[in-house]
Design an enzyme around this catalytic site. Sequence first.
Site, PDB file in Angstrom:
ATOM      1  N   HIS A 105       0.851  -1.195   0.000  1.00 16.99           N
ATOM      2  CA  HIS A 105       0.000   0.000   0.000  1.00 16.99           C
ATOM      3  C   HIS A 105       0.880   1.235   0.000  1.00 16.99           C
ATOM      4  O   HIS A 105       2.082   1.146   0.247  1.00 16.99           O
ATOM      5  CB  HIS A 105      -0.894   0.018   1.244  1.00 16.99           C
ATOM      6  CG  HIS A 105      -1.790  -1.186   1.368  1.00 16.99           C
ATOM      7  ND1 HIS A 105      -2.949  -1.332   0.654  1.00 16.99           N
ATOM      8  CD2 HIS A 105      -1.677  -2.310   2.129  1.00 16.99           C
ATOM      9  CE1 HIS A 105      -3.530  -2.493   0.965  1.00 16.99           C
ATOM     10  NE2 HIS A 105      -2.764  -3.116   1.863  1.00 16.99           N
ATOM     11  N   ASP A 108      -1.403   8.737  -1.313  1.00 14.62           N
ATOM     12  CA  ASP A 108      -1.365   9.942  -2.146  1.00 14.62           C
ATOM     13  C   ASP A 108      -2.228  10.979  -1.444  1.00 14.62           C
ATOM     14  O   ASP A 108      -3.437  10.788  -1.295  1.00 14.62           O
ATOM     15  CB  ASP A 108      -1.913   9.593  -3.545  1.00 14.62           C
ATOM     16  CG  ASP A 108      -2.235  10.823  -4.389  1.00 14.62           C
ATOM     17  OD1 ASP A 108      -2.011  11.968  -3.938  1.00 14.62           O
ATOM     18  OD2 ASP A 108      -2.733  10.624  -5.527  1.00 14.62           O
ATOM     19  N   HIS A 110      -3.790  14.571  -1.521  1.00 15.18           N
ATOM     20  CA  HIS A 110      -4.077  15.645  -2.477  1.00 15.18           C
ATOM     21  C   HIS A 110      -3.616  17.010  -1.956  1.00 15.18           C
ATOM     22  O   HIS A 110      -3.440  17.944  -2.726  1.00 15.18           O
ATOM     23  CB  HIS A 110      -5.572  15.698  -2.785  1.00 15.18           C
ATOM     24  CG  HIS A 110      -6.049  14.539  -3.610  1.00 15.18           C
ATOM     25  ND1 HIS A 110      -7.326  14.470  -4.130  1.00 15.18           N
ATOM     26  CD2 HIS A 110      -5.421  13.398  -4.020  1.00 15.18           C
ATOM     27  CE1 HIS A 110      -7.472  13.334  -4.812  1.00 15.18           C
ATOM     28  NE2 HIS A 110      -6.321  12.662  -4.758  1.00 15.18           N
ATOM     29  N   HIS A 145      -5.631   9.051  -0.389  1.00 12.61           N
ATOM     30  CA  HIS A 145      -6.030   7.684  -0.731  1.00 12.61           C
ATOM     31  C   HIS A 145      -4.818   6.834  -1.049  1.00 12.61           C
ATOM     32  O   HIS A 145      -3.735   7.353  -1.321  1.00 12.61           O
ATOM     33  CB  HIS A 145      -7.016   7.672  -1.912  1.00 12.61           C
ATOM     34  CG  HIS A 145      -6.470   8.247  -3.188  1.00 12.61           C
ATOM     35  ND1 HIS A 145      -5.778   7.476  -4.107  1.00 12.61           N
ATOM     36  CD2 HIS A 145      -6.507   9.502  -3.702  1.00 12.61           C
ATOM     37  CE1 HIS A 145      -5.427   8.241  -5.134  1.00 12.61           C
ATOM     38  NE2 HIS A 145      -5.838   9.478  -4.909  1.00 12.61           N
ATOM     39  N   CYS A 146      -5.011   5.544  -1.048  1.00 13.92           N
ATOM     40  CA  CYS A 146      -3.967   4.612  -1.442  1.00 13.92           C
ATOM     41  C   CYS A 146      -3.875   4.626  -2.970  1.00 13.92           C
ATOM     42  O   CYS A 146      -4.879   4.809  -3.650  1.00 13.92           O
ATOM     43  CB  CYS A 146      -4.313   3.210  -0.940  1.00 13.92           C
ATOM     44  SG  CYS A 146      -3.012   2.000  -1.230  1.00 13.92           S
ATOM     45  N   HIS A 155      -8.112  -0.292  -4.626  1.00 13.98           N
ATOM     46  CA  HIS A 155      -7.785   0.027  -3.236  1.00 13.98           C
ATOM     47  C   HIS A 155      -8.664   1.160  -2.714  1.00 13.98           C
ATOM     48  O   HIS A 155      -9.079   1.160  -1.562  1.00 13.98           O
ATOM     49  CB  HIS A 155      -6.301   0.401  -3.104  1.00 13.98           C
ATOM     50  CG  HIS A 155      -5.397  -0.795  -3.065  1.00 13.98           C
ATOM     51  ND1 HIS A 155      -4.517  -1.025  -2.047  1.00 13.98           N
ATOM     52  CD2 HIS A 155      -5.264  -1.831  -3.924  1.00 13.98           C
ATOM     53  CE1 HIS A 155      -3.863  -2.164  -2.276  1.00 13.98           C
ATOM     54  NE2 HIS A 155      -4.301  -2.676  -3.419  1.00 13.98           N
ATOM     55  N   MET A 160      -9.746   2.565   1.076  1.00 18.37           N
ATOM     56  CA  MET A 160      -8.514   3.282   1.411  1.00 18.37           C
ATOM     57  C   MET A 160      -8.550   4.732   0.953  1.00 18.37           C
ATOM     58  O   MET A 160      -7.949   5.120  -0.055  1.00 18.37           O
ATOM     59  CB  MET A 160      -7.302   2.561   0.816  1.00 18.37           C
ATOM     60  CG  MET A 160      -7.087   1.207   1.475  1.00 18.37           C
ATOM     61  SD  MET A 160      -5.456   0.521   1.168  1.00 18.37           S
ATOM     62  CE  MET A 160      -4.458   1.450   2.299  1.00 18.37           C
ATOM     63  N   HIS A 265     -27.066  17.049   0.655  1.00 18.27           N
ATOM     64  CA  HIS A 265     -28.235  17.896   0.889  1.00 18.27           C
ATOM     65  C   HIS A 265     -28.715  17.613   2.302  1.00 18.27           C
ATOM     66  O   HIS A 265     -28.811  16.461   2.703  1.00 18.27           O
ATOM     67  CB  HIS A 265     -29.321  17.548  -0.135  1.00 18.27           C
ATOM     68  CG  HIS A 265     -30.623  18.244   0.109  1.00 18.27           C
ATOM     69  ND1 HIS A 265     -30.929  19.445  -0.491  1.00 18.27           N
ATOM     70  CD2 HIS A 265     -31.684  17.929   0.892  1.00 18.27           C
ATOM     71  CE1 HIS A 265     -32.139  19.830  -0.075  1.00 18.27           C
ATOM     72  NE2 HIS A 265     -32.613  18.928   0.758  1.00 18.27           N
ATOM     73  N   GLU A 289     -28.829  24.893  -1.157  1.00 19.16           N
ATOM     74  CA  GLU A 289     -29.750  23.778  -0.904  1.00 19.16           C
ATOM     75  C   GLU A 289     -29.037  22.432  -1.057  1.00 19.16           C
ATOM     76  O   GLU A 289     -29.228  21.519  -0.280  1.00 19.16           O
ATOM     77  CB  GLU A 289     -30.964  23.841  -1.839  1.00 19.16           C
ATOM     78  CG  GLU A 289     -30.607  23.835  -3.311  1.00 19.16           C
ATOM     79  CD  GLU A 289     -31.825  23.776  -4.220  1.00 19.16           C
ATOM     80  OE1 GLU A 289     -31.768  24.367  -5.295  1.00 19.16           O
ATOM     81  OE2 GLU A 289     -32.822  23.133  -3.850  1.00 19.16           O
ATOM     82  N   THR A 290     -28.221  22.325  -2.085  1.00 17.40           N
ATOM     83  CA  THR A 290     -27.476  21.099  -2.372  1.00 17.40           C
ATOM     84  C   THR A 290     -26.128  21.531  -2.903  1.00 17.40           C
ATOM     85  O   THR A 290     -26.040  22.537  -3.598  1.00 17.40           O
ATOM     86  CB  THR A 290     -28.219  20.268  -3.443  1.00 17.40           C
ATOM     87  OG1 THR A 290     -29.511  19.917  -2.936  1.00 17.40           O
ATOM     88  CG2 THR A 290     -27.478  18.995  -3.808  1.00 17.40           C
ATOM     89  N   HIS A 316     -28.188  13.645  -2.592  1.00 19.96           N
ATOM     90  CA  HIS A 316     -29.507  13.917  -3.174  1.00 19.96           C
ATOM     91  C   HIS A 316     -29.681  13.333  -4.573  1.00 19.96           C
ATOM     92  O   HIS A 316     -30.553  13.756  -5.335  1.00 19.96           O
ATOM     93  CB  HIS A 316     -29.839  15.410  -3.154  1.00 19.96           C
ATOM     94  CG  HIS A 316     -31.314  15.683  -3.023  1.00 19.96           C
ATOM     95  ND1 HIS A 316     -32.198  15.463  -4.052  1.00 19.96           N
ATOM     96  CD2 HIS A 316     -32.062  16.108  -1.985  1.00 19.96           C
ATOM     97  CE1 HIS A 316     -33.420  15.776  -3.654  1.00 19.96           C
ATOM     98  NE2 HIS A 316     -33.373  16.169  -2.407  1.00 19.96           N
TER      99      HIS A 316
HETATM  100 CU   LIG Z   1      -3.739   0.111  -0.595  1.00 17.72          CU
END
Ligand SMILES: [Cu+2]
Lengths: 367, 286
Positions: A105, A108, A110, A145-146, A155, A160, A265, A289-290, A316
């Site tokens: 594993h 990453d 962001h 995330h992986c 993954h 993950m 929502h 609203e959303t 929603h």
């Molecule tokens: Cu992984």
Amino acid sequence: MGAAVAAMMAAAPAAFADDLKLPRERVDLVAPPFVHPHEQATKSGPKIVEFKLTVREKEVVIDDAGTKFQAMTFNGSMPGPMMVLHEGDYMELTLVNPATNTMPHNIDLHAATGGLGGGALTHVNPGEQTVLRWKATRPGVFVYHCAPEGMIPWHVVSGMHGTVMVLPRDGLKDRDGKPLHYDRIYYIGENDLYVPKDENGKYKTYESPGESYADTMEVMRKLIPTHEVFEGRVGALTGKNALTAKVGETVMIVHSQANRDTRPHLIGGHGDYVWETGKFNNPPERDLETWFIRGGSAGAALYTFREPGIYAYVNHNLIEAVELGATAHIKVEGKWNDDLMKSIVPAAPIPPDKIGAAKPVDAVIAR
Amino acid sequence: MLIVLKLKAAAIGAAVIAPLLAASLAPPAASTVDGTVSLPASSFSYRTAGDFSRDGKPVAAPLRNIHPAGDLAIMKSQVTAAAYAQCMADGACPRVTMPAGSLDVPVVGVSWHDANAYAAWISRKTGIPHRLPTDEEWTFAAAEKARDEALPLVDPADPALAWIARYDAEAARGRPAVAKPQPTGSFGINSKGLADVAGNVWEWTSTCFVRVSLDAGTERITNTNCGVRVVEGAHRTYMTDFVRDPRTGGCAAGVPPANLGFRLVVENRWPAIALFERAIGRFRRS
Ligand SMILES: [Cu+2]
């Protein structure tokens, strides 16, 4: 390619961390929907914040029918815990892959800059661990995330993924620069799941993630999830597990989806201030609203509850909310406000002489 | 007459059905045979189903003492997948998903209409009228397994209080440990000899949803909606008649039944004579 990048990076001078000479803080993470204690604004200078994520491959139950699922997780929860720091801080992240796991594993982030978000430098096999340091330069909520080569989506949809929140040092603000704060924060990680079925339409179970791989990929490639859930399972945030708040409290809801678009929502409420794209250098939108969370991103919304009751917080696309599971409930206690809403005539038979017509009102016209 | 019945049972040839006949012929005294249980009439308390209000505010439904007019013959077990499959095979019941393994489990994923189609089919097959129980009958047969959940009494000026209280009550119930239908008998036998009452399969009743006003001390039904029927089990609920798979989500905050199934009552009003009449009717038609 990963190996090449890793080799290149390894050639760079080591021991940056020791050169920083910054104060350090170690944070103990908590599982979603909760978030570890943190300052919303800080007067202190930048520091190194230490976090530890341990990868756990484990079987989980994802719905009330008892459907079993081979999950891959950061710290055992889907999503992984939220990690909070301030703009200008450094995150020192230890990623552990225990020997009991079956797969390599990595992570990453962001929010991080360079090295595939850290993915290029954090590849760990079962029985290994690694430490990555990165600088938080952009305030906002960000997915992590992986991202193992060749198997990234698998993954991610196996659990993950998680969220980093980088707060501005002086806290959140509205578009006029007025400070905003929250009394509570909830963190919702939405996950699309793709569970294979047998010839009788029954969900299949597997002994390990590896054994589920081929069948799961087949379902994934059709792009239609079998489950769309908050915090890893249908009903994780309803009933006894419903979120709570009080009238008058301001609640921050961070919503992340590492793979697929969603549209939160709040039924019966609104988004008072919403960073739809989740990045705090952009002014928040008002009274939504959303709002839309793009797959692979996180967003944040502030709402002050004004009326007690049960609120549903949903994706929603209501098919996904009701049929696939993307529903949470918020139980809000406090005093009912008749000014905002009042039942004037409860459901009763239609008066026979007035069907289809409102009660005529004597008009008084001023002359 | 006995001979006619025996012939009939033989003609049907289904092992499931013979005990039903025996049960309905049995004297009204408490007697338990495989297919049906005959329950001698005795009074019981019953919380009326429906939404009750006084002056526009929700109130607890009245608790009544009911004195049944006669005995009740009701299936000991819920209708099984095996039994329903026979009805499907005859083309008399709508197709529903059958379990992958043993069919000796309650049939689930059935709507109120499916249950009625089965009742009509089994009545035709046996010549004995079968039907869904009323909510009162179900409650009587469920005995100690029936749940009396009155609305908590809260400040009528604050609609959210009752709402939150109901949500908490529903959440506190929890969910059955297993959602998958279990072999018949898995959830035990109640004091009246019925199996699997309030297990993980909820049962359709014939009782329609009603809205009742208790204004000025008089009870008045203000609305009857037979598109929604009372469903009974570990808790009482109301479901639209065509629903097969109950769910909540979105605006619907609450805990749904795990599964929808049913058991039937057998008309035991002069069972032998009713049967005889039916038998004659059949001969006349043929
Ligand atoms: Cu992984």
